[in-house]
Design an enzyme around this catalytic site. Structure first.
Site, mmCIF file in Angstrom:
data_model
loop_
_atom_site.group_PDB
_atom_site.id
_atom_site.type_symbol
_atom_site.label_atom_id
_atom_site.label_comp_id
_atom_site.label_asym_id
_atom_site.label_seq_id
_atom_site.Cartn_x
_atom_site.Cartn_y
_atom_site.Cartn_z
ATOM 1 N N THR A 237 0.725 -1.201 -0.080
ATOM 2 C CA THR A 237 -0.051 -0.007 0.087
ATOM 3 C C THR A 237 0.948 1.195 -0.144
ATOM 4 O OG1 THR A 237 -1.678 -1.186 0.994
ATOM 5 C CG2 THR A 237 -1.955 1.179 1.248
ATOM 6 N N CYS A 325 26.959 8.228 6.956
ATOM 7 C CA CYS A 325 26.787 6.704 7.214
ATOM 8 C C CYS A 325 27.919 6.151 7.917
ATOM 9 C CB CYS A 325 26.405 6.105 6.134
ATOM 10 S SG CYS A 325 25.336 6.768 4.984
#
Ligand SMILES: *Cc1c(COP(=O)(O)O)cnc(C)c1O
Length: 389
Positions: A237, A325
């Site tokens: 969805t 990161c």
């Protein structure tokens, strides 16, 4: 205390216009876009409009834009989807040493499954070699993936030329354009790109939303399996408010493109000039020529970037070391390593990235604090007295 955010390449704030368009899709306009009654159709139409807005930013057709949960998913889908779809052709992928971890770690995963990966090097300016690229192609090569703009040093790669080489040899071409989107002009048709990753939260949209551009006619395997969403290519969805926000952010980015680039590059250059002229033993990493307009990557010799970051933080200033990161790991940045920066200098490196909300006063505040912090750290530095470093 002033708050100065100079880490726009890590993420950006959601613009007010973006948020305002998103809000109704959390509350009254909550219908599932797959439902056949009006409430569902209303959501479906809104997604269609968002898709058109993203497509328009990169000169694609709306049918070539597939929404994902962000740049990381798009990179993973591009690599694994190409590898799976073309496994009868071969098991060789060409990428670069300076990709985002979303790409590098996906390639490393495939390496463990028996794939062969070529990691292209970069020169002292931060560019790949087209010669090295062409020589690396074999009849087993299924994908070439070269990022458009690097997230640490901002280098813009010669994507059009690399695409032409890929096309000449009949190899799929993917680019991670997460840092490029909104910061350099992208025309997927003119460039000849087959697959391109995008992310919403780097262009003043919400986090957790992105897209993969898949050129019409290009077939890659699905990555998420389930419902028939995204033209049966990406199940699940839809993140309705996220997609609406991404669409609005893309529309704003297109409308403000020239102002954005001018604003960022002027402030970035001002920051660079002040640091280089007023703080001794500072070096810019990567070329200033074809570079992300907001990116500045600077080595402060003799001191630790981590210490600079923590002290700047005490003055309300947000920057990152080498790469966001790796900010929790002590490994030297793979990008600066590939650039040939000595390891002790990598540890003294800070990435500053300016954006739409940065002001000249912000830059002055940062430089003044930086001058004090750097000279203090250098006084304390045990290597301060080292000569010939
Ligand atoms: C931020 C970034 C990603 C990851 O995107 P997310 O939407 O945060 O998953 C991938 N590639 C590059 C170059 C990035 O800067």
């Amino acid at each position: 205390m002033r708050n100065v955010y100079l880490d726009y390449s890590a993420t950006t704030p959601v613009k007010e216009e973006v948020l305002n368009e998103m809000i109704p899709y959390f509350t009254e306009k909550f219908g599932n876009p797959s439902s056949l009654y009006d409430k569902g159709l209303e959501s479906k139409d809104a997604i269609t409009e968002a898709r058109e807005r993203v497509a328009s930013l990169i000169n694609a057709s709306a049918g070539e834009v597939f929404f994902t949960a962000g740049g990381t998913e798009s990179d993973n889908w591009a690599v694994f989807g190409s590898a799976e779809a073309l496994k009868s052709k071969g098991n060789h992928i060409i990428t670069t040493k300076i990709e985002h971890h979303a790409m590098l770690h996906s390639c490393e995963f495939l390496e463990k499954q028996g794939y062969e990966i070529t990691y292209l090097s970069i020169d002292k300016d931060g560019y790949i070699s087209l010669d090295e690229l062409e020589k690396a192609i074999t009849d087993k090569t299924v994908l070439i993936s070269i990022m458009m703009v690097n997230n640490e040093i901002g280098t813009v790669q010669p994507i059009k030329e690399a695409c032409a080489i890929a096309k000449k040899h009949g190899v799929l071409f993917h680019t991670d354009a997460v840092q490029a989107l909104g910061n350099v002009e992208i025309d997927v048709k003119d460039l000849g790109i087959d697959l391109m990753s995008m992310s919403s939260h780097k262009i003043y949209g919400p986090k957790g939303t992105g897209a993969l551009y898949i050129r019409k006619g290009v077939r890659i395997a699905n990555y998420l399996h389930g419902g028939a969403q995204e033209n049966r290519k990406r199940a699940g969805t839809e993140n309705l408010p996220g997609i609406i926000g991404f669409g609005k952010a893309a529309e704003l980015s297109k409308a403000n493109f020239e102002n954005h680039v001018k604003h960022c590059s002027e402030l970035r250059n001002y920051l660079k000039d002040r640091i280089i002229n007023e703080i001794p033993d500072t070096y810019v990493n990567g070329t200033m020529e074809h570079r992300h307009p907001g990116n500045l990557n600077i080595t402060f010799k003799y001191i630790e970037g981590e210490s600079i970051l923590l002290l700047l933080n005490q003055f309300g200033i947000s920057v990152s070391t080498g790469s966001a990161c790796s900010s929790t790991s002590l490994n030297p940045s793979h990008v600066l390593t590939a650039l040939g920066v000595p390891v002790e200098m990598i540890h003294g490196t800070i990435r500053f990235t300016v954006g739409d909300f940065t002001t000249k006063e912000d830059i002055d505040y940062v430089v003044e604090n930086l001058k004090t912090i750097v000279s203090r750290l250098r006084e304390l530095s045990p290597v301060n007295s080292m000569k010939g470093w």
